[in-house]
Design a protein around this motif. Sequence first.
Motif, PDB file in Angstrom:
ATOM      1  N   PRO A  53      -8.046   4.277  10.738  1.00  0.00           N
ATOM      2  CA  PRO A  53      -8.903   4.635   9.606  1.00  0.00           C
ATOM      3  C   PRO A  53      -8.050   5.177   8.457  1.00  0.00           C
ATOM      4  N   VAL A  54      -8.387   4.796   7.236  1.00  0.00           N
ATOM      5  CA  VAL A  54      -7.590   5.210   6.089  1.00  0.00           C
ATOM      6  C   VAL A  54      -8.458   5.938   5.071  1.00  0.00           C
ATOM      7  N   ALA A  55      -7.778   6.614   4.144  1.00  0.00           N
ATOM      8  CA  ALA A  55      -8.441   7.306   3.037  1.00  0.00           C
ATOM      9  C   ALA A  55      -7.475   7.327   1.872  1.00  0.00           C
ATOM     10  N   ASP A  56      -8.006   7.571   0.673  1.00  0.00           N
ATOM     11  CA  ASP A  56      -7.160   7.531  -0.523  1.00  0.00           C
ATOM     12  C   ASP A  56      -6.921   8.905  -1.124  1.00  0.00           C
ATOM     13  N   GLY A  57      -7.148   9.946  -0.329  1.00  0.00           N
ATOM     14  CA  GLY A  57      -6.963  11.305  -0.815  1.00  0.00           C
ATOM     15  C   GLY A  57      -8.267  12.041  -1.040  1.00  0.00           C
ATOM     16  N   GLY A  58      -9.376  11.313  -1.176  1.00  0.00           N
ATOM     17  CA  GLY A  58     -10.680  11.933  -1.380  1.00  0.00           C
ATOM     18  C   GLY A  58     -11.292  12.383  -0.069  1.00  0.00           C
ATOM     19  N   ASP A  59     -12.624  12.597  -0.076  1.00  0.00           N
ATOM     20  CA  ASP A  59     -13.276  13.064   1.133  1.00  0.00           C
ATOM     21  C   ASP A  59     -13.087  12.046   2.256  1.00  0.00           C
ATOM     22  N   GLY A  60     -12.797  12.555   3.446  1.00  0.00           N
ATOM     23  CA  GLY A  60     -12.483  11.720   4.595  1.00  0.00           C
ATOM     24  C   GLY A  60     -11.001  11.663   4.903  1.00  0.00           C
ATOM     25  N   THR A  61     -10.175  12.278   4.057  1.00  0.00           N
ATOM     26  CA  THR A  61      -8.728  12.218   4.242  1.00  0.00           C
ATOM     27  C   THR A  61      -8.293  12.967   5.497  1.00  0.00           C
ATOM     28  N   VAL A  62      -8.833  14.160   5.720  1.00  0.00           N
ATOM     29  CA  VAL A  62      -8.481  14.916   6.925  1.00  0.00           C
ATOM     30  C   VAL A  62      -8.938  14.174   8.174  1.00  0.00           C
ATOM     31  N   ALA A  63     -10.136  13.605   8.142  1.00  0.00           N
ATOM     32  CA  ALA A  63     -10.641  12.857   9.300  1.00  0.00           C
ATOM     33  C   ALA A  63      -9.733  11.682   9.627  1.00  0.00           C
ATOM     34  N   THR A  95       4.089  18.940   8.838  1.00  0.00           N
ATOM     35  CA  THR A  95       3.335  18.315   7.753  1.00  0.00           C
ATOM     36  C   THR A  95       1.849  18.643   7.873  1.00  0.00           C
ATOM     37  N   ALA A  96       1.251  19.058   6.778  1.00  0.00           N
ATOM     38  CA  ALA A  96      -0.193  19.308   6.736  1.00  0.00           C
ATOM     39  C   ALA A  96      -0.844  18.357   5.742  1.00  0.00           C
ATOM     40  N   VAL A  97      -2.040  17.915   6.076  1.00  0.00           N
ATOM     41  CA  VAL A  97      -2.869  17.150   5.147  1.00  0.00           C
ATOM     42  C   VAL A  97      -4.054  18.044   4.785  1.00  0.00           C
ATOM     43  N   VAL A  98      -4.131  18.399   3.516  1.00  0.00           N
ATOM     44  CA  VAL A  98      -5.182  19.283   3.022  1.00  0.00           C
ATOM     45  C   VAL A  98      -6.066  18.484   2.070  1.00  0.00           C
ATOM     46  N   GLU A  99      -7.363  18.559   2.287  1.00  0.00           N
ATOM     47  CA  GLU A  99      -8.334  17.811   1.483  1.00  0.00           C
ATOM     48  C   GLU A  99      -9.174  18.794   0.685  1.00  0.00           C
ATOM     49  N   ILE A 281      -3.602   6.420  -1.769  1.00  0.00           N
ATOM     50  CA  ILE A 281      -3.538   5.482  -0.655  1.00  0.00           C
ATOM     51  C   ILE A 281      -2.087   5.250  -0.229  1.00  0.00           C
ATOM     52  N   GLU A 282      -1.158   5.225  -1.180  1.00  0.00           N
ATOM     53  CA  GLU A 282       0.250   5.056  -0.815  1.00  0.00           C
ATOM     54  C   GLU A 282       0.725   6.206   0.065  1.00  0.00           C
ATOM     55  N   VAL A 283       0.381   7.424  -0.324  1.00  0.00           N
ATOM     56  CA  VAL A 283       0.775   8.599   0.448  1.00  0.00           C
ATOM     57  C   VAL A 283       0.179   8.529   1.847  1.00  0.00           C
ATOM     58  N   MET A 284      -1.112   8.227   1.909  1.00  0.00           N
ATOM     59  CA  MET A 284      -1.790   8.259   3.200  1.00  0.00           C
ATOM     60  C   MET A 284      -1.299   7.154   4.131  1.00  0.00           C
ATOM     61  N   LEU A 285      -0.985   5.990   3.598  1.00  0.00           N
ATOM     62  CA  LEU A 285      -0.441   4.938   4.458  1.00  0.00           C
ATOM     63  C   LEU A 285       0.885   5.384   5.066  1.00  0.00           C
ATOM     64  N   ASP A 286       1.697   6.074   4.280  1.00  0.00           N
ATOM     65  CA  ASP A 286       2.952   6.608   4.819  1.00  0.00           C
ATOM     66  C   ASP A 286       2.679   7.633   5.916  1.00  0.00           C
ATOM     67  N   VAL A 287       1.801   8.577   5.617  1.00  0.00           N
ATOM     68  CA  VAL A 287       1.518   9.681   6.540  1.00  0.00           C
ATOM     69  C   VAL A 287       0.889   9.181   7.840  1.00  0.00           C
ATOM     70  N   LEU A 288       0.031   8.168   7.733  1.00  0.00           N
ATOM     71  CA  LEU A 288      -0.712   7.686   8.897  1.00  0.00           C
ATOM     72  C   LEU A 288       0.090   6.715   9.768  1.00  0.00           C
ATOM     73  N   GLY A 289       1.258   6.302   9.312  1.00  0.00           N
ATOM     74  CA  GLY A 289       2.055   5.359  10.105  1.00  0.00           C
ATOM     75  C   GLY A 289       1.576   3.931   9.986  1.00  0.00           C
ATOM     76  N   PHE A 290       1.190   3.529   8.770  1.00  0.00           N
ATOM     77  CA  PHE A 290       0.639   2.199   8.570  1.00  0.00           C
ATOM     78  C   PHE A 290       1.673   1.090   8.774  1.00  0.00           C
ATOM     79  N   ALA A 291       2.905   1.304   8.325  1.00  0.00           N
ATOM     80  CA  ALA A 291       3.913   0.238   8.374  1.00  0.00           C
ATOM     81  C   ALA A 291       4.154  -0.293   9.782  1.00  0.00           C
ATOM     82  N   PRO A 292       4.395   0.557  10.783  1.00  0.00           N
ATOM     83  CA  PRO A 292       4.587   0.016  12.135  1.00  0.00           C
ATOM     84  C   PRO A 292       3.328  -0.642  12.701  1.00  0.00           C
ATOM     85  N   ALA A 293       2.155  -0.099  12.355  1.00  0.00           N
ATOM     86  CA  ALA A 293       0.912  -0.722  12.816  1.00  0.00           C
ATOM     87  C   ALA A 293       0.744  -2.104  12.194  1.00  0.00           C
ATOM     88  N   LEU A 294       1.089  -2.228  10.922  1.00  0.00           N
ATOM     89  CA  LEU A 294       1.007  -3.506  10.232  1.00  0.00           C
ATOM     90  C   LEU A 294       1.941  -4.533  10.872  1.00  0.00           C
TER      91      LEU A 294
END
Length: 387
Positions: A53-63, A95-99, A281-294
């Motif tokens: 699941p992804v988010a772009d920094g808005g609501d749902g980012t912590v989830a 690392t913390a993700v704060v929304e 979205i760029e930040v979150m893809l990095d944080v979430l580990g999108f590249a290896p999943a892709l």
Amino acid sequence: METVADAATQGTRRRVLVAADKFKGSLTAVQVAERVTAGLRRAAPDVEVEALPVADGGDGTVAAAVAAGFERREVRVAGPLGHEVTAAFALRGDTAVVEMAEASGLQRLPAGVLAPLTASTYGSGELLRAALDAGVRTIVFGVGGSATTDGGAGMLSALGARFLDGDGEPVAPGGGGLAALDRADLSGLDPRLSSVELVLASDVDNPLTGPKGAPAVYGPQKGASPDDVQALDEALAHYTKVLETEVGPRAAAYAAAPGAGAAGGIGYGALLLGARFRPGIEVMLDVLGFAPALERAELVITGEGSLDEQTLHGKAPAGVAAAARAAGKEVVAVCGRLALPPQALGRAGIRRAYPLTEIEPDVATCISDAGPILERVAERIGHDFLT
């Protein structure tokens, strides 16, 4: 490159990455991934699905961060009107993700109440302080979905700044109160802020004030009348002038910088703290580990509630599709409603979009029964791409 169809023909296990944002008002990003997975498996029972699941920094980012393996930490903070709420941030390692919406979002206002002049970001500052208490070295600060237009003054106050009127008293909370600002004192800011990397993650690049600023563009969404918009714009411009006395010319430079107007100007406050602005979205893809999943996937399924012109300007599906296209992966999208022509989808790197309205034309039903309808949509994708 081997395609999904090639893999099916050769009998290898098909690998799909579901990297979609929430369907606002209907399904969280986690629920979207669950429903898409269920629908795909109806069509292709042996499909291997990885959900991110992804988010772009808005609501749902912590989830989204928690779904990717971060620990959820809860803390009691001030809501936008000062009432106490339970808000969460996500933590993994240092690392913390704060929304900010967790503390200061529109969903934190009482039902039917909007407070464009008085809503404060104080609770967002308390969330940042809680992340500092956890000993982090990097804070990804996702901003969006705010109830506030206070230029981040509330957040800065929670972190030790003081904003005083002509009598030396704290100004009233919210953007409206900044009209009475006489002196700003940032000397008491939490010293730990200087030793962390603060990343401002947002899907908007508006300046603080002016015709494209936070009050003019986003104030009406928060209940601001035309008079309120003017009052807020003037108050934030005054706030910037007073801050120039405290911190020098960079106060004005930050006000004009991309992202300063994000989430009612909390982006401006973050820039004053030394934050580096990056598309959410760029930040979150990095944080979430999108590249290896892709790398592990042949087909990528992204999406959000409405695929429209806004999607193309920094929203999660556009970011996912751009990264997938660069890696040579095929991308399709799911959505509640589709307002983009095939040519625009193609330019964004999306081969085809599957709206819920293709199966159920009634929009109200799509919203109320989004989950089951999405499963049917995903089953159709499974038949089209996996069998």
